[in-house]
Design a protein around this motif. Structure first.
Motif, PDB file in Angstrom:
ATOM      1  N   TRP A   6       0.835  -1.187   0.000  1.00 48.05           N
ATOM      2  CA  TRP A   6       0.000   0.000   0.000  1.00 48.05           C
ATOM      3  C   TRP A   6       0.879   1.250   0.000  1.00 48.05           C
ATOM      4  O   TRP A   6       1.848   1.328   0.738  1.00 48.05           O
ATOM      5  N   GLU A  20      -5.075   5.214  -0.096  1.00 45.08           N
ATOM      6  CA  GLU A  20      -3.899   4.410  -0.389  1.00 45.08           C
ATOM      7  C   GLU A  20      -4.181   3.579  -1.633  1.00 45.08           C
ATOM      8  O   GLU A  20      -5.322   3.247  -1.932  1.00 45.08           O
ATOM      9  N   ARG A  22      -2.530   0.309  -4.383  1.00 43.01           N
ATOM     10  CA  ARG A  22      -1.546  -0.739  -4.660  1.00 43.01           C
ATOM     11  C   ARG A  22      -2.020  -1.522  -5.883  1.00 43.01           C
ATOM     12  O   ARG A  22      -3.168  -1.429  -6.290  1.00 43.01           O
TER      13      ARG A  22
END
Length: 63
Positions: A6, A20, A22
């Motif tokens: 993240w 966040e 990812r």
């Protein structure tokens, strides 16, 4: 796209109130740092389209 950890925006500083992001298995996952159990999964193309729309002001009337 390899799986990543993240990452949060550098604009958020030391606070935990940020989005966040990812990559996982070719997808992009987003979450709010203080609600880590809720995750939105999308494609890189869909996320790029959303960001382009935000930058272009397409959603300003919702503010």
């Amino acid at each position: 796209m390899p799986e990543s950890h993240w990452q949060k925006s550098s604009y958020s500083g030391a606070t935990n109130e940020c989005v966040e992001v990812r990559t996982v298995s070719g997808a992009v996952e987003l979450r709010e740092s203080d609600e880590g159990h809720l995750t939105l999964r999308t494609t890189p193309i869909a996320l790029a389209s959303l960001l382009h729309g935000i930058k272009a002001g397409e959603f300003d009337h919702h503010a």
